[in-house]
Design a protein around this motif. Structure first.
Motif, PDB file in Angstrom:
ATOM      1  N   MET A   1      -8.340 -10.366 -13.252  1.00  0.00           N
ATOM      2  CA  MET A   1      -7.425  -9.345 -12.767  1.00  0.00           C
ATOM      3  C   MET A   1      -6.111 -10.002 -12.369  1.00  0.00           C
ATOM      4  O   MET A   1      -6.108 -11.062 -11.768  1.00  0.00           O
ATOM      5  N   CYS A   2      -5.049  -9.379 -12.735  1.00  0.00           N
ATOM      6  CA  CYS A   2      -3.766 -10.022 -12.462  1.00  0.00           C
ATOM      7  C   CYS A   2      -3.007  -9.323 -11.342  1.00  0.00           C
ATOM      8  O   CYS A   2      -3.143  -8.120 -11.152  1.00  0.00           O
ATOM      9  N   PHE A   3      -2.261 -10.104 -10.670  1.00  0.00           N
ATOM     10  CA  PHE A   3      -1.439  -9.586  -9.595  1.00  0.00           C
ATOM     11  C   PHE A   3      -0.226 -10.463  -9.428  1.00  0.00           C
ATOM     12  O   PHE A   3      -0.277 -11.627  -9.763  1.00  0.00           O
ATOM     13  N   ALA A   4       0.817  -9.934  -8.893  1.00  0.00           N
ATOM     14  CA  ALA A   4       1.962 -10.794  -8.614  1.00  0.00           C
ATOM     15  C   ALA A   4       2.491 -10.498  -7.232  1.00  0.00           C
ATOM     16  O   ALA A   4       2.494  -9.355  -6.789  1.00  0.00           O
TER      17      ALA A   4
ATOM     18  N   ASP B  25       0.364 -15.634 -11.961  1.00  0.00           N
ATOM     19  CA  ASP B  25      -0.121 -14.784 -10.875  1.00  0.00           C
ATOM     20  C   ASP B  25      -1.323 -15.437 -10.192  1.00  0.00           C
ATOM     21  O   ASP B  25      -1.451 -15.411  -8.975  1.00  0.00           O
ATOM     22  N   LEU B  26      -2.206 -16.008 -11.022  1.00  0.00           N
ATOM     23  CA  LEU B  26      -3.379 -16.676 -10.450  1.00  0.00           C
ATOM     24  C   LEU B  26      -2.943 -17.835  -9.563  1.00  0.00           C
ATOM     25  O   LEU B  26      -3.531 -18.090  -8.514  1.00  0.00           O
ATOM     26  N   LEU B  27      -1.873 -18.508  -9.984  1.00  0.00           N
ATOM     27  CA  LEU B  27      -1.336 -19.608  -9.186  1.00  0.00           C
ATOM     28  C   LEU B  27      -0.788 -19.079  -7.865  1.00  0.00           C
ATOM     29  O   LEU B  27      -1.092 -19.610  -6.794  1.00  0.00           O
ATOM     30  N   GLN B  28       0.003 -17.999  -7.948  1.00  0.00           N
ATOM     31  CA  GLN B  28       0.589 -17.430  -6.728  1.00  0.00           C
ATOM     32  C   GLN B  28      -0.484 -16.958  -5.754  1.00  0.00           C
ATOM     33  O   GLN B  28      -0.320 -17.038  -4.551  1.00  0.00           O
ATOM     34  N   LEU B  29      -1.577 -16.472  -6.295  1.00  0.00           N
ATOM     35  CA  LEU B  29      -2.654 -15.962  -5.444  1.00  0.00           C
ATOM     36  C   LEU B  29      -3.608 -17.061  -4.983  1.00  0.00           C
ATOM     37  O   LEU B  29      -4.547 -16.807  -4.246  1.00  0.00           O
ATOM     38  N   GLY B  30      -3.363 -18.288  -5.453  1.00  0.00           N
ATOM     39  CA  GLY B  30      -4.198 -19.412  -5.038  1.00  0.00           C
ATOM     40  C   GLY B  30      -5.546 -19.468  -5.736  1.00  0.00           C
ATOM     41  O   GLY B  30      -6.457 -20.155  -5.296  1.00  0.00           O
ATOM     42  N   LEU B  31      -5.679 -18.740  -6.850  1.00  0.00           N
ATOM     43  CA  LEU B  31      -6.957 -18.734  -7.568  1.00  0.00           C
ATOM     44  C   LEU B  31      -7.082 -19.917  -8.517  1.00  0.00           C
ATOM     45  O   LEU B  31      -8.176 -20.271  -8.960  1.00  0.00           O
ATOM     46  N   ILE B  32      -5.948 -20.490  -8.904  1.00  0.00           N
ATOM     47  CA  ILE B  32      -5.948 -21.762  -9.643  1.00  0.00           C
ATOM     48  C   ILE B  32      -4.889 -22.643  -8.981  1.00  0.00           C
ATOM     49  O   ILE B  32      -4.009 -22.141  -8.273  1.00  0.00           O
ATOM     50  N   ASP B  33      -4.970 -23.960  -9.220  1.00  0.00           N
ATOM     51  CA  ASP B  33      -3.974 -24.837  -8.598  1.00  0.00           C
ATOM     52  C   ASP B  33      -2.878 -25.206  -9.608  1.00  0.00           C
ATOM     53  O   ASP B  33      -2.940 -24.842 -10.779  1.00  0.00           O
ATOM     54  N   GLN B  34      -1.902 -25.946  -9.115  1.00  0.00           N
ATOM     55  CA  GLN B  34      -0.752 -26.286  -9.952  1.00  0.00           C
ATOM     56  C   GLN B  34      -1.176 -27.106 -11.184  1.00  0.00           C
ATOM     57  O   GLN B  34      -0.627 -26.935 -12.272  1.00  0.00           O
ATOM     58  N   LEU B  88      -7.644  -4.097 -23.530  1.00  0.00           N
ATOM     59  CA  LEU B  88      -6.950  -2.870 -23.940  1.00  0.00           C
ATOM     60  C   LEU B  88      -7.498  -1.607 -23.279  1.00  0.00           C
ATOM     61  O   LEU B  88      -6.832  -0.584 -23.248  1.00  0.00           O
ATOM     62  N   VAL B  89      -8.712  -1.679 -22.754  1.00  0.00           N
ATOM     63  CA  VAL B  89      -9.308  -0.468 -22.168  1.00  0.00           C
ATOM     64  C   VAL B  89      -9.706  -0.686 -20.696  1.00  0.00           C
ATOM     65  O   VAL B  89      -9.118  -0.104 -19.791  1.00  0.00           O
ATOM     66  N   GLU B  90     -10.704  -1.535 -20.475  1.00  0.00           N
ATOM     67  CA  GLU B  90     -11.271  -1.646 -19.132  1.00  0.00           C
ATOM     68  C   GLU B  90     -10.285  -2.213 -18.108  1.00  0.00           C
ATOM     69  O   GLU B  90     -10.246  -1.765 -16.952  1.00  0.00           O
ATOM     70  N   HIS B  91      -9.508  -3.177 -18.514  1.00  0.00           N
ATOM     71  CA  HIS B  91      -8.504  -3.785 -17.636  1.00  0.00           C
ATOM     72  C   HIS B  91      -7.593  -2.698 -17.043  1.00  0.00           C
ATOM     73  O   HIS B  91      -7.290  -2.692 -15.847  1.00  0.00           O
ATOM     74  N   ASN B  92      -7.168  -1.766 -17.881  1.00  0.00           N
ATOM     75  CA  ASN B  92      -6.299  -0.683 -17.406  1.00  0.00           C
ATOM     76  C   ASN B  92      -7.074   0.332 -16.558  1.00  0.00           C
ATOM     77  O   ASN B  92      -6.538   0.886 -15.598  1.00  0.00           O
ATOM     78  N   LEU B 112       2.998  -3.143 -14.680  1.00  0.00           N
ATOM     79  CA  LEU B 112       3.148  -4.458 -15.315  1.00  0.00           C
ATOM     80  C   LEU B 112       1.793  -5.099 -15.597  1.00  0.00           C
ATOM     81  O   LEU B 112       1.612  -5.785 -16.595  1.00  0.00           O
ATOM     82  N   CYS B 113       0.856  -4.880 -14.671  1.00  0.00           N
ATOM     83  CA  CYS B 113      -0.480  -5.471 -14.833  1.00  0.00           C
ATOM     84  C   CYS B 113      -1.209  -4.901 -16.039  1.00  0.00           C
ATOM     85  O   CYS B 113      -2.074  -5.551 -16.615  1.00  0.00           O
ATOM     86  N   LYS B 114      -0.872  -3.684 -16.385  1.00  0.00           N
ATOM     87  CA  LYS B 114      -1.587  -3.055 -17.494  1.00  0.00           C
ATOM     88  C   LYS B 114      -1.204  -3.691 -18.834  1.00  0.00           C
ATOM     89  O   LYS B 114      -0.081  -4.146 -19.012  1.00  0.00           O
ATOM     90  N   VAL B 115      -2.164  -3.694 -19.733  1.00  0.00           N
ATOM     91  CA  VAL B 115      -1.852  -4.046 -21.115  1.00  0.00           C
ATOM     92  C   VAL B 115      -1.387  -2.755 -21.769  1.00  0.00           C
ATOM     93  O   VAL B 115      -2.117  -1.764 -21.789  1.00  0.00           O
ATOM     94  N   ARG B 116      -0.154  -2.747 -22.240  1.00  0.00           N
ATOM     95  CA  ARG B 116       0.397  -1.502 -22.787  1.00  0.00           C
ATOM     96  C   ARG B 116       0.743  -1.658 -24.265  1.00  0.00           C
ATOM     97  O   ARG B 116       1.057  -2.757 -24.723  1.00  0.00           O
ATOM     98  N   ILE B 117       0.698  -0.550 -24.942  1.00  0.00           N
ATOM     99  CA  ILE B 117       1.025  -0.543 -26.366  1.00  0.00           C
ATOM    100  C   ILE B 117       2.282   0.287 -26.564  1.00  0.00           C
ATOM    101  O   ILE B 117       2.393   1.392 -26.030  1.00  0.00           O
ATOM    102  N   GLY B 118       3.230  -0.269 -27.289  1.00  0.00           N
ATOM    103  CA  GLY B 118       4.471   0.459 -27.536  1.00  0.00           C
ATOM    104  C   GLY B 118       5.063   0.103 -28.877  1.00  0.00           C
ATOM    105  O   GLY B 118       4.526  -0.729 -29.622  1.00  0.00           O
ATOM    106  N   ILE B 119       6.172   0.753 -29.167  1.00  0.00           N
ATOM    107  CA  ILE B 119       6.854   0.549 -30.446  1.00  0.00           C
ATOM    108  C   ILE B 119       8.145  -0.245 -30.214  1.00  0.00           C
ATOM    109  O   ILE B 119       8.913   0.064 -29.308  1.00  0.00           O
ATOM    110  N   VAL B 120       8.354  -1.260 -31.044  1.00  0.00           N
ATOM    111  CA  VAL B 120       9.563  -2.082 -30.916  1.00  0.00           C
ATOM    112  C   VAL B 120      10.775  -1.272 -31.358  1.00  0.00           C
ATOM    113  O   VAL B 120      10.824  -0.756 -32.474  1.00  0.00           O
ATOM    114  N   LYS B 121      11.746  -1.141 -30.444  1.00  0.00           N
ATOM    115  CA  LYS B 121      12.970  -0.390 -30.745  1.00  0.00           C
ATOM    116  C   LYS B 121      14.149  -1.313 -31.001  1.00  0.00           C
ATOM    117  O   LYS B 121      15.104  -0.946 -31.686  1.00  0.00           O
TER     118      LYS B 121
END
Lengths: 68, 178
Positions: A1-4, B25-34, B88-92, B112-121
């Motif tokens: 899960m991502c967060f910022a 994000d994982l770094l900022q949240l301290g879930l992984i290190d530098q 594409l599904v469960e994450h959202n 922003l967290c969601k995986v989104r699908i769009g068309i390149v304009k």
């Protein structure tokens, strides 16, 4: 899960932005949106992705702080 | 999806392209290190894909979720279908259900967290980085990334955290995105 965690821009110099996260400051070299000193932003992989309103940023930072 | 693309597609590759934008994000949240984050950056830079054990170690929570998805469709966590269905599904869905910290997150962060699908304009280069305008239906936003140099205006792509992830074929769109 991502967060910022939003950070606050404390310095802008052409394409260099200094973002303050309280415990540390990070230098960012690119922004996808127009930003200025004092703005709260979300940074991912050294790029400013978006702005977050000050009110929402402070509220969210407080929540994270209290849950830590 | 073209056969050639399918043959180049490995579960590790699919996982890493969707998960990489979350690394900072994982770094900022301290879930992984530098050190771990630097490793991810190095892999990205070199174009190499981390081994399964490295990905499983760094993205522990994602794999817990993928396991649940995989189990529900009778596949393994390292099946492309399990991984794509997760992103594409469960994450959202997790974000829409406002689980955990998402409950208190601003809608900007949740989008922003969601995986989104769009068309390149629109597509342009800024300081060596490709910047795209993506039409998500309700609004147009920018996204970046040099991973899809051949994507053209009018094509359908996925994005995660403001980064372009992959072209979405009709087959994939019908399966997960429609």
């Amino acid at each position: 899960m991502c967060f910022a965690i939003p950070g606050k821009i404390i310095e802008v110099d052409e394409n260099k932005f200094v973002v303050d996260y309280g415990s540390e400051k990070r230098i960012v070299n690119m922004s996808l949106v127009d930003v200025d000193v004092g703005d709260y932003v979300v940074v991912s992989n050294k790029i400013i992705i978006t702005k977050v309103s000050k009110e929402e940023a402070i509220k969210f930072l407080d929540i994270i702080k209290n849950k830590a | 999806m073209k056969l050639e693309n399918k043959m180049n597609e490995t579960p590790e590759k699919v996982f890493f392209k969707y998960a990489y934008p979350c690394g900072s994000d994982l770094l900022q949240l301290g879930l992984i290190d530098q050190t771990d984050f630097s490793k991810l950056e190095q892999y990205k830079k070199s174009g190499e894909i981390p081994e399964r054990d490295i990905l499983e170690k760094l993205y522990v929570n994602a794999f817990k979720r993928i396991d649940a998805v995989a189990s529900s469709i009778g596949k393994s966590r390292w099946d492309v279908d399990s991984i794509r269905r997760y992103f594409l599904v469960e994450h959202n869905n997790i974000i829409d259900r406002e689980e955990g910290l998402y409950k208190d997150a601003h809608h900007t962060i949740k989008d922003l967290c969601k995986v989104r699908i769009g068309i390149v304009k629109k597509k342009e280069s800024r300081n060596g980085t490709l910047v795209y305008s993506i039409d998500y239906g309700e609004h147009v936003e920018v996204a970046v990334g040099n991973d899809l140099p051949n994507v053209e205006i009018g094509e359908r792509i996925s994005t995660h955290w403001g980064f372009v992830v992959e072209k979405i074929s009709d087959e994939v769109y019908e399966k997960y995105g429609a």
